[in-house]
Design a protein around this motif. Structure first.
Motif, PDB file in Angstrom:
ATOM      1  N   ASN A   1       6.087 139.034 122.346  1.00  0.00           N
ATOM      2  CA  ASN A   1       5.523 138.161 123.974  1.00  0.00           C
ATOM      3  C   ASN A   1       6.366 137.043 123.173  1.00  0.00           C
ATOM      4  O   ASN A   1       5.426 136.025 122.358  1.00  0.00           O
ATOM      5  CB  ASN A   1       4.305 138.198 123.498  1.00  0.00           C
ATOM      6  CG  ASN A   1       4.237 137.587 124.822  1.00  0.00           C
ATOM      7  OD1 ASN A   1       4.908 136.238 124.670  1.00  0.00           O
ATOM      8  ND2 ASN A   1       3.317 137.781 125.540  1.00  0.00           N
ATOM      9  N   GLU A   2       7.297 136.648 123.279  1.00  0.00           N
ATOM     10  CA  GLU A   2       8.584 135.810 122.679  1.00  0.00           C
ATOM     11  C   GLU A   2       7.940 134.266 123.109  1.00  0.00           C
ATOM     12  O   GLU A   2       7.935 133.702 122.334  1.00  0.00           O
ATOM     13  CB  GLU A   2       9.227 136.221 122.560  1.00  0.00           C
ATOM     14  CG  GLU A   2      10.152 134.640 122.326  1.00  0.00           C
ATOM     15  CD  GLU A   2      10.162 134.839 120.971  1.00  0.00           C
ATOM     16  OE1 GLU A   2      10.718 133.175 119.849  1.00  0.00           O
ATOM     17  OE2 GLU A   2      10.341 135.671 120.382  1.00  0.00           O
TER      18      GLU A   2
ATOM     19  N   LEU B   1       4.641 129.621 121.473  1.00  0.00           N
ATOM     20  CA  LEU B   1       4.255 128.476 121.790  1.00  0.00           C
ATOM     21  C   LEU B   1       2.923 128.089 120.822  1.00  0.00           C
ATOM     22  O   LEU B   1       2.609 127.514 120.452  1.00  0.00           O
ATOM     23  CB  LEU B   1       2.935 128.447 122.657  1.00  0.00           C
ATOM     24  CG  LEU B   1       1.894 128.487 123.622  1.00  0.00           C
ATOM     25  CD1 LEU B   1       2.659 126.565 124.392  1.00  0.00           C
ATOM     26  CD2 LEU B   1       0.914 128.786 125.231  1.00  0.00           C
ATOM     27  N   TYR B   2       2.264 128.948 120.772  1.00  0.00           N
ATOM     28  CA  TYR B   2       0.884 128.845 119.461  1.00  0.00           C
ATOM     29  C   TYR B   2       2.342 128.378 118.185  1.00  0.00           C
ATOM     30  O   TYR B   2       1.424 127.721 117.328  1.00  0.00           O
ATOM     31  CB  TYR B   2       0.212 130.633 119.128  1.00  0.00           C
ATOM     32  CG  TYR B   2      -0.451 131.157 119.799  1.00  0.00           C
ATOM     33  CD1 TYR B   2      -1.379 130.165 120.631  1.00  0.00           C
ATOM     34  CD2 TYR B   2      -0.465 132.508 120.301  1.00  0.00           C
ATOM     35  CE1 TYR B   2      -2.163 130.594 121.034  1.00  0.00           C
ATOM     36  CE2 TYR B   2      -0.993 132.930 121.284  1.00  0.00           C
ATOM     37  CZ  TYR B   2      -2.443 131.673 121.856  1.00  0.00           C
ATOM     38  OH  TYR B   2      -3.436 132.061 122.661  1.00  0.00           O
ATOM     39  N   ARG B   3       3.588 129.069 118.010  1.00  0.00           N
ATOM     40  CA  ARG B   3       4.046 128.752 116.367  1.00  0.00           C
ATOM     41  C   ARG B   3       4.089 127.079 116.875  1.00  0.00           C
ATOM     42  O   ARG B   3       3.942 126.569 115.518  1.00  0.00           O
ATOM     43  CB  ARG B   3       5.920 129.213 116.819  1.00  0.00           C
ATOM     44  CG  ARG B   3       6.491 128.765 115.407  1.00  0.00           C
ATOM     45  CD  ARG B   3       7.437 128.982 115.515  1.00  0.00           C
ATOM     46  NE  ARG B   3       8.538 128.103 116.577  1.00  0.00           N
ATOM     47  CZ  ARG B   3       8.370 126.852 115.935  1.00  0.00           C
ATOM     48  NH1 ARG B   3       7.701 126.188 115.024  1.00  0.00           N
ATOM     49  NH2 ARG B   3       9.167 125.837 116.780  1.00  0.00           N
TER      50      ARG B   3
ATOM     51  N   SER C   1      -2.451 133.791 115.914  1.00  0.00           N
ATOM     52  CA  SER C   1      -2.189 134.263 117.406  1.00  0.00           C
ATOM     53  C   SER C   1      -0.263 134.492 117.402  1.00  0.00           C
ATOM     54  O   SER C   1      -0.270 134.946 117.922  1.00  0.00           O
ATOM     55  CB  SER C   1      -2.454 133.213 118.140  1.00  0.00           C
ATOM     56  OG  SER C   1      -4.240 133.416 118.025  1.00  0.00           O
ATOM     57  N   SER C   2       0.187 133.424 116.894  1.00  0.00           N
ATOM     58  CA  SER C   2       1.757 133.675 116.879  1.00  0.00           C
ATOM     59  C   SER C   2       2.459 134.819 116.151  1.00  0.00           C
ATOM     60  O   SER C   2       3.018 134.965 117.003  1.00  0.00           O
ATOM     61  CB  SER C   2       2.462 132.481 115.975  1.00  0.00           C
ATOM     62  OG  SER C   2       3.606 132.591 116.668  1.00  0.00           O
ATOM     63  N   GLU C   3       1.897 134.840 115.331  1.00  0.00           N
ATOM     64  CA  GLU C   3       2.179 135.970 114.453  1.00  0.00           C
ATOM     65  C   GLU C   3       2.023 137.599 115.388  1.00  0.00           C
ATOM     66  O   GLU C   3       2.689 138.402 116.141  1.00  0.00           O
ATOM     67  CB  GLU C   3       1.256 136.929 113.166  1.00  0.00           C
ATOM     68  CG  GLU C   3       1.687 135.506 112.303  1.00  0.00           C
ATOM     69  CD  GLU C   3       1.643 135.791 110.316  1.00  0.00           C
ATOM     70  OE1 GLU C   3       1.028 136.748 111.128  1.00  0.00           O
ATOM     71  OE2 GLU C   3       1.392 134.620 110.220  1.00  0.00           O
ATOM     72  N   LEU C   4       0.444 137.309 115.978  1.00  0.00           N
ATOM     73  CA  LEU C   4      -0.113 138.655 117.247  1.00  0.00           C
ATOM     74  C   LEU C   4       0.881 138.847 118.189  1.00  0.00           C
ATOM     75  O   LEU C   4       1.411 140.047 118.301  1.00  0.00           O
ATOM     76  CB  LEU C   4      -1.060 138.292 117.198  1.00  0.00           C
ATOM     77  CG  LEU C   4      -2.007 139.095 118.122  1.00  0.00           C
ATOM     78  CD1 LEU C   4      -1.497 140.707 117.997  1.00  0.00           C
ATOM     79  CD2 LEU C   4      -3.259 139.439 118.489  1.00  0.00           C
TER      80      LEU C   4
END
Length: 111
Positions: free
Chosen positions: A78-79, A84-86, A69-72
């Motif tokens: 969307n930084e 947040l996902y990272r 999700s972070s990569e997407l």
């Protein structure tokens, strides 16, 4: 309410330390207001029938979903969500299997 139980201590307050009246007051303070009464339920998990390997796989899969999700989000510029996902990737990935089990039990209680 917490200070009345643990004083100025920084330790985590456990639900089992509360009286029935304190649990009731806490639920009404924390849960969103509703026209329906709040119903509390007891739920639990049995570690003797839940394999640790299963919990590890659940944890690792959840961490991988957050990583993807972070990569997407990064690909879509969307930084804020990417970060947040990272962070969630690390948080979930670092949970012990015992903690993962308690999260699952809590999730079932909420449902």
């Amino acid at each position: 309410m917490e200070r009345s139980v643990v004083g100025n201590s920084k330790r985590e307050l456990k639900g089992q330390e509360l009286t029935a009246n304190q649990l009731h007051a806490f639920a009404y303070r924390v849960l969103p207001w509703s026209k329906r009464d709040i119903h509390l339920t007891l739920t639990g998990g049995d570690t003797s029938v839940t394999a640790e390997g299963y919990l590890k796989r659940l944890r690792d899969q959840a961490a991988e979903l957050f990583r993807l999700s972070s990569e997407l989000c990064a690909r879509h510029d969307n930084e804020k969500l990417r970060e947040l996902y990272r962070q969630m990737t690390g948080w979930v990935g670092n949970r012990s299997t015992t903690n993962v089990f308690w999260i699952i039990v809590l999730q079932q209680a909420i449902f």
